[in-house]
Design an enzyme around this catalytic site. Structure first.
Site, PDB file in Angstrom:
ATOM      1  N   GLN A 181      44.727 -27.371  17.620  1.00 44.36           N
ATOM      2  CA  GLN A 181      43.280 -27.288  17.749  1.00 44.36           C
ATOM      3  C   GLN A 181      42.858 -25.837  17.694  1.00 44.36           C
ATOM      4  OE1 GLN A 181      41.492 -29.610  20.831  1.00 44.36           O
ATOM      5  NE2 GLN A 181      39.531 -28.570  20.656  1.00 44.36           N
ATOM      6  N   GLY A 182      42.138 -25.506  16.653  1.00 46.03           N
ATOM      7  CA  GLY A 182      41.634 -24.145  16.534  1.00 46.03           C
ATOM      8  C   GLY A 182      40.277 -24.057  17.196  1.00 46.03           C
ATOM      9  N   ALA A 183      39.586 -22.928  16.958  1.00 42.92           N
ATOM     10  CA  ALA A 183      38.271 -22.768  17.546  1.00 42.92           C
ATOM     11  C   ALA A 183      37.247 -23.631  16.816  1.00 42.92           C
ATOM     12  CB  ALA A 183      37.865 -21.310  17.484  1.00 42.92           C
ATOM     13  N   ASP A 202      35.959 -13.707   9.484  1.00 42.18           N
ATOM     14  CA  ASP A 202      36.756 -13.938  10.695  1.00 42.18           C
ATOM     15  C   ASP A 202      38.209 -13.584  10.429  1.00 42.18           C
ATOM     16  OD1 ASP A 202      37.485 -14.687  13.224  1.00 42.18           O
ATOM     17  OD2 ASP A 202      37.554 -16.822  12.804  1.00 42.18           O
ATOM     18  N   VAL A 236      48.047 -31.580  14.771  1.00 49.32           N
ATOM     19  CA  VAL A 236      48.924 -30.420  14.623  1.00 49.32           C
ATOM     20  C   VAL A 236      48.510 -29.323  15.605  1.00 49.32           C
ATOM     21  CG1 VAL A 236      49.776 -28.669  13.049  1.00 49.32           C
ATOM     22  CG2 VAL A 236      49.313 -30.947  12.211  1.00 49.32           C
TER      23      VAL A 236
END
Lengths: 455, 218
Positions: free
Chosen positions: B7-9, B127, B5
């Site tokens: 790619q985050g950090a 965060d 879906v």
């Protein structure tokens, strides 16, 4: 074709660079190395700059092979940085500009780093990791300005490394960070250290106190070597930096990362960033020590960008040169004060700063629509804001010599402000530099807004 | 069937099924740039922290994705896939472009309120950005869902809560320029529900002054 000379002296490096339209003609530099176990003090650094700057200017001109008359503008680092070294460099830059009768352009140090990085690597719109002895920031260009996404909450990463080098009594020559990097190559054992990332921000002070405390004990007990400590420190702090960069990239959906600043020439950091970029399908843009470490060329290059932009603004009548300035042949055609208004290369109050000019499409019609300038044209209100910034900076860092120069600039500003239309009561006393300095002047102008309080 | 879906950090998100139910799989993949020891420590810590907080939040009345299953060998979490949601960041951008600031103001108040609930339960997100909040449309209003609890901690310290808001403020204002009014709404929402709002607000203004070279004159 614009040739500019740039002087950089915000920290312990004094550099002079000559740039012709992005092409670096010469870029000599001299570094002040403090005695082992100490950091560099403003006083000594400023003395060092004064000792070397003239030699460097001559060297730069000789290496570039250009005549003095070919130089179109002088740019210098206006800040941020240490006061005393900044002043010694600024005085030289101003004198040169007046001697050669060319414009003097103040440049923001951080933007100069980024613009030079973009120029050298050809990066288009990268997420920038700016890491040096005084700065640790993750910056991205969005909505026509550079925005700081993440930064250190306390000390800079270079500061952390330098101070650790002092504990180990590593030499400051050529720089502590380089010596740590070399020693770290022999490290084998990884010692766990505090790891502190808060969102897109980092914090190093806790880590530094921890390692300063344990290093001495562990070394005395023979549990590890100096190399192990350097290795572990590098691995930990760089992992933190790469992580916040990755967060910023994910947040702004960027596909390029550019690393600038003195710490940016550390090969291990570049390697880690390259791996991170590869895992994300992005690319890394990095430069070597010539451009990563503070240098004159980056100031000259950015000055060049600003200079060409200024000319466009002036030729289209968006702003007018101060005519009074042109009466005096010794005055540069565009004064510092003008440039400070026109080139908003200063950080605004929040965490954003207005970028170096980037005009993408530009037409030379008679009618200038404001949309053609990516930079917003300076609104008149900025003029009233100007003296405060000058004065504030003045109080922090400028010596009496520069203070007088600035007062003179303020004077012409005040004259403008004293025009009957701008003030209800024109001052009765004639403003001279004497009245400026002895303070009667301020009393005579109580109507000025709080923004324009003078010295 | 597994499809990527985004790619985050922190990791990659896949759409897949769990016991026949559609779900989202979040995989914290190995970060090869980090030292293996450090990487393992961080990954394990964040994985367990995220699961713990996702379920704890639900008991505080904050909408988060339901955790179905956790595999701590492959570092994956299987959780509810909220298909009807939009990322807060995109939502703000879209509505600012349309000029619908009224809707946004209400939503921002709601986001602030949710953060207050979080802090009342002594959870610090760590965060908070506009990418880590999802917006879900209810019949007549918008609700918010918090995600990405990898950096979250249990803390009742005013300092930690203040930093949490500060991190959000910086991320929010740099992502969405000229949106100080919206952030003020978030703070208003926060103050409406937080137990220790006065102390946290004064801490926040203290933290704002802390960063290096904040004025950046030059």
């Amino acid at each position: 074709m614009v040739i500019s000379i740039g002087l950089e002296g915000s920290a312990n490096k004094i550099g002079v660079g000559i740039v012709r339209d992005g092409e670096v003609l010469s870029n000599p530099r001299h570094t002040y190395c403090a005695p082992t176990g100490h950091g560099f003090l403003p006083r000594h650094t400023a003395q060092h700059h004064r000792d070397h700057v003239l030699k460097l200017v001559k060297q730069a001109i000789e290496e570039a092979g250009v005549s003095v008359s070919a130089i179109d503008c002088v740019s210098y680092t206006k800040g941020p940085g240490m006061g005393a070294p900044l002043v010694s460099t600024a005085v030289v830059a101003r004198t040169l500009a007046q001697l050669w009768n060319v414009p003097l352009i103040p440049v923001n140090h951080c933007i100069a780093h980024i613009e030079m990085g973009r120029q050298v690597t050809g990066a288009d719109n990268p997420t920038v990791l700016y890491v040096s002895g005084g700065n640790t920031q993750v910056i991205s260009y969005m909505n026509q300005r550079y925005m700081i996404f993440g930064e250190t909450l306390d000390i800079a990463v270079g500061n952390c490394l330098d101070r650790f080098a002092r504990v180990l009594k590593l030499s400051n020559d050529p720089c502590p960070g380089y010596n740590i990097e070399q020693l770290a190559k022999q490290g084998e054992k990884f010692i766990e250290l505090p790891y502190c990332v808060k969102g897109m921000d980092v914090s190093f002070s806790g880590l530094l106190s921890h390692i300063e405390g344990t290093a001495v004990k562990m070394l005395a007990a023979g549990e590890c070597t100096q190399a192990d400590l350097c290795y572990s420190l590098q691995e930990t702090v760089f992992a933190m930096l790469v992580e916040i960069t990755e967060r910023a990239m994910a947040h702004s959906r960027s596909k390029q990362v550019l690393v600038v600043g003195g710490v940016g020439c550390n090969l291990r950091l570049q390697e880690m960033l390259a791996i991170m970029a590869q895992e994300r399908g992005a690319s890394l843009c990095a430069t070597d020590d010539r451009y990563c470490i503070d240098n004159g060329a980056m100031i000259a290059h950015t000055g060049n960008l600003i200079g060409s932009e200024l000319t466009k603004f002036i030729s289209h009548g968006v702003i007018r040169r101060k005519t009074s300035m042109r009466k005096h042949a010794s005055q540069p055609a565009i004064s510092t004060q003008d440039a400070a208004v026109l080139t908003p290369l200063s950080f605004s109050r929040s965490m954003e700063f207005i970028p170096a000019p980037r005009v993408k499409s530009y037409t030379t019609k008679n009618e200038v629509s404001m949309e053609q300038f990516i930079l917003p044209p300076p609104a008149p209100v900025r003029l009233t804001l100007l003296p405060t910034t000058l004065v504030r900076e003045n109080r922090q860092s400028f010596t009496s010599v520069t203070r007088k120069r600035i007062s003179r600039g303020c004077q012409s500003f005040v004259r403008k402000m004293c025009h009957p239309r701008s003030l209800p009561d024109p001052p009765k006393t004639r403003i001279t530099s004497a009245t400026l300095n002895n303070g009667t002047f301020r009393r005579s102008l109580p109507e000025l807004s709080s923004n324009s309080v003078l010295i | 069937m597994t499809t990527l879906v985004s790619q985050g950090a922190e990791g990659r998100l896949f759409e897949t099924t769990f016991l026949g139910r559609p779900c989202l799989m979040k995989e914290r993949f190995k970060k090869s740039y980090r030292h293996p020891v450090l990487d393992e420590k961080l990954t394990n810590k964040r994985l367990s922290q995220e699961c713990r907080m996702l379920s704890k939040c639900r008991s505080l009345g904050i909408r988060t994705p339901t955790v179905y299953y956790v595999n701590n060998k492959t570092n994956t979490i299987y959780m509810e896939y909220m298909k009807q949601t939009v990322v807060f960041k995109d939502f703000v951008d879209e509505h600012v472009a349309k000029g619908e600031r009224r809707v946004l103001a209400d939503l921002c108040f709601n986001v602030g309120y949710t953060i207050a609930l979080l802090h009342n339960g002594d959870i610090v997100h760590g965060d908070l950005t506009s990418s880590n909040v999802l917006v879900m449309k209810r019949i007549d209003k918008y609700d918010c869902v918090l995600i990405d609890f990898g950096l979250s901690t249990n803390s009742s310290l005013v300092e930690d809560k203040g930093v949490d808001l500060y991190v959000l403020e910086k991320a929010f204002l740099s992502t969405h320029p000229n949106s100080q009014d919206l952030f003020d709404k978030i703070l208003a929402g926060y103050c409406s529900a937080a137990h220790s709002q006065k102390v946290v607000m004064s801490k926040l203004s203290e933290i704002r002054l802390r960063g290096r070279k904040r004025s950046m004159v030059g």
